[in-house]
Design a protein around this motif. Sequence first.
Motif, PDB file in Angstrom:
ATOM      1  N   SER A  74       9.387 -27.683 -69.666  1.00 22.60           N
ATOM      2  CA  SER A  74       9.582 -29.134 -69.278  1.00 22.60           C
ATOM      3  C   SER A  74      10.122 -28.878 -68.034  1.00 22.60           C
ATOM      4  O   SER A  74       9.878 -29.488 -67.274  1.00 22.60           O
ATOM      5  CB  SER A  74      10.335 -29.736 -70.231  1.00 22.60           C
ATOM      6  N   GLN A  75       9.806 -28.323 -67.023  1.00 20.22           N
ATOM      7  CA  GLN A  75      10.599 -28.015 -66.205  1.00 20.22           C
ATOM      8  C   GLN A  75      10.038 -27.608 -65.783  1.00 20.22           C
ATOM      9  O   GLN A  75       8.978 -26.525 -65.748  1.00 20.22           O
ATOM     10  CB  GLN A  75      11.553 -26.852 -65.343  1.00 20.22           C
ATOM     11  N   GLU A  76       9.618 -27.769 -64.073  1.00 18.36           N
ATOM     12  CA  GLU A  76       7.768 -27.347 -62.953  1.00 18.36           C
ATOM     13  C   GLU A  76       7.902 -26.285 -61.931  1.00 18.36           C
ATOM     14  O   GLU A  76       9.482 -25.842 -62.205  1.00 18.36           O
ATOM     15  CB  GLU A  76       7.776 -28.177 -62.287  1.00 18.36           C
ATOM     16  N   PRO A  88      -3.235 -13.864 -43.575  1.00 20.88           N
ATOM     17  CA  PRO A  88      -3.224 -14.743 -44.276  1.00 20.88           C
ATOM     18  C   PRO A  88      -1.935 -15.596 -43.692  1.00 20.88           C
ATOM     19  O   PRO A  88      -0.906 -14.766 -43.159  1.00 20.88           O
ATOM     20  CB  PRO A  88      -1.983 -13.734 -45.484  1.00 20.88           C
ATOM     21  N   ARG A  89      -1.823 -17.338 -44.235  1.00 20.87           N
ATOM     22  CA  ARG A  89      -0.675 -17.950 -44.200  1.00 20.87           C
ATOM     23  C   ARG A  89      -0.179 -18.866 -45.267  1.00 20.87           C
ATOM     24  O   ARG A  89      -1.115 -18.670 -45.951  1.00 20.87           O
ATOM     25  CB  ARG A  89      -1.332 -18.573 -42.948  1.00 20.87           C
ATOM     26  N   ARG A  90       0.968 -18.716 -45.031  1.00 20.50           N
ATOM     27  CA  ARG A  90       1.126 -19.401 -45.995  1.00 20.50           C
ATOM     28  C   ARG A  90       1.285 -20.844 -45.902  1.00 20.50           C
ATOM     29  O   ARG A  90       0.921 -21.427 -44.431  1.00 20.50           O
ATOM     30  CB  ARG A  90       2.837 -19.772 -46.478  1.00 20.50           C
ATOM     31  N   VAL A  91       0.684 -21.701 -46.509  1.00 22.07           N
ATOM     32  CA  VAL A  91       0.162 -23.307 -46.899  1.00 22.07           C
ATOM     33  C   VAL A  91       0.952 -23.720 -48.093  1.00 22.07           C
ATOM     34  O   VAL A  91       1.442 -23.796 -49.920  1.00 22.07           O
ATOM     35  CB  VAL A  91      -1.317 -23.670 -47.251  1.00 22.07           C
ATOM     36  N   SER A  92       1.377 -25.444 -47.967  1.00 16.82           N
ATOM     37  CA  SER A  92       2.111 -26.258 -48.638  1.00 16.82           C
ATOM     38  C   SER A  92       1.561 -26.641 -49.004  1.00 16.82           C
ATOM     39  O   SER A  92       1.724 -27.972 -49.626  1.00 16.82           O
ATOM     40  CB  SER A  92       3.005 -26.602 -47.815  1.00 16.82           C
ATOM     41  N   ARG A  93       0.149 -27.503 -48.736  1.00 19.44           N
ATOM     42  CA  ARG A  93      -0.483 -28.270 -49.817  1.00 19.44           C
ATOM     43  C   ARG A  93      -0.499 -27.651 -51.315  1.00 19.44           C
ATOM     44  O   ARG A  93      -0.310 -26.154 -51.823  1.00 19.44           O
ATOM     45  CB  ARG A  93      -1.850 -28.301 -49.400  1.00 19.44           C
ATOM     46  N   GLY A  94      -1.360 -28.440 -52.349  1.00 23.82           N
ATOM     47  CA  GLY A  94      -1.135 -27.709 -54.121  1.00 23.82           C
ATOM     48  C   GLY A  94      -0.166 -29.313 -54.213  1.00 23.82           C
ATOM     49  O   GLY A  94       0.969 -29.179 -53.423  1.00 23.82           O
ATOM     50  N   SER A  95      -0.305 -29.212 -56.168  1.00 21.76           N
ATOM     51  CA  SER A  95       0.736 -29.670 -56.315  1.00 21.76           C
ATOM     52  C   SER A  95       1.038 -29.190 -57.809  1.00 21.76           C
ATOM     53  O   SER A  95      -0.151 -29.327 -57.854  1.00 21.76           O
ATOM     54  CB  SER A  95       0.688 -31.046 -56.751  1.00 21.76           C
ATOM     55  N   VAL A  96       2.503 -29.349 -58.504  1.00 20.13           N
ATOM     56  CA  VAL A  96       2.252 -29.563 -60.177  1.00 20.13           C
ATOM     57  C   VAL A  96       2.456 -30.054 -60.507  1.00 20.13           C
ATOM     58  O   VAL A  96       3.174 -30.678 -60.411  1.00 20.13           O
ATOM     59  CB  VAL A  96       3.420 -28.028 -59.950  1.00 20.13           C
ATOM     60  N   HIS A  97       2.207 -30.762 -61.720  1.00 16.15           N
ATOM     61  CA  HIS A  97       3.044 -31.581 -63.183  1.00 16.15           C
ATOM     62  C   HIS A  97       3.220 -30.667 -64.473  1.00 16.15           C
ATOM     63  O   HIS A  97       1.999 -30.122 -64.777  1.00 16.15           O
ATOM     64  CB  HIS A  97       2.133 -32.612 -62.585  1.00 16.15           C
ATOM     65  N   VAL A  98       3.766 -31.271 -65.005  1.00 14.32           N
ATOM     66  CA  VAL A  98       3.989 -30.574 -66.620  1.00 14.32           C
ATOM     67  C   VAL A  98       4.429 -31.527 -66.998  1.00 14.32           C
ATOM     68  O   VAL A  98       4.867 -32.621 -66.889  1.00 14.32           O
ATOM     69  CB  VAL A  98       5.830 -29.845 -66.857  1.00 14.32           C
ATOM     70  N   ALA A  99       3.635 -31.811 -68.192  1.00 17.97           N
ATOM     71  CA  ALA A  99       3.912 -32.699 -69.149  1.00 17.97           C
ATOM     72  C   ALA A  99       2.817 -32.226 -70.502  1.00 17.97           C
ATOM     73  O   ALA A  99       2.680 -31.539 -71.031  1.00 17.97           O
ATOM     74  CB  ALA A  99       2.455 -34.489 -69.453  1.00 17.97           C
ATOM     75  N   LYS A 100       4.177 -32.670 -71.742  1.00 16.62           N
ATOM     76  CA  LYS A 100       3.610 -31.790 -73.252  1.00 16.62           C
ATOM     77  C   LYS A 100       3.179 -30.659 -73.264  1.00 16.62           C
ATOM     78  O   LYS A 100       1.770 -30.522 -73.914  1.00 16.62           O
ATOM     79  CB  LYS A 100       3.175 -33.343 -73.684  1.00 16.62           C
TER      80      LYS A 100
END
Length: 130
Positions: free
Chosen positions: A64-66, A93-105
């Motif tokens: 249940s944790q992201e 190569p460069r680290r980028v911070s865009r993007g999202s994560v979501h957890v459900a069911k």
Amino acid sequence: ISQSMLAKHTAEFDIPVGVTVSNSTGLDVGAYLAADGSGSVGLRVLNWSPGSIECKFGLLWHSSQEPTLEATELTSDDLSAVNPPQDPDHVSPRRVSRGSVHVAKGHLSIRFTFQPYSFVTLALRREHLE
């Protein structure tokens, strides 16, 4: 440069996972599990199109944790760009911070925008999860 970036990612994520791709003209995707048994997942994505592509990935997720999302990107506005001696990291190569994560069911979704002509490695880390 891309070989070095790929080698680092391959050293950790080396168990191939089947990928089903729909409506992703311009993207090549590979998915891999971490060999250490942590349940971490790595994605390698190549955007070979001249435009940005917004993408959503879906995975089965048994927590249940992201997880944390780490993204490293290699891209340039000029496909013939080189790293001259006076600027050896011009294209790197460069680290980028865009993007999202979501957890459900029991499912995990990742949203990420891939820049034109980019190679991206994504790591979903479960290190501190149950």
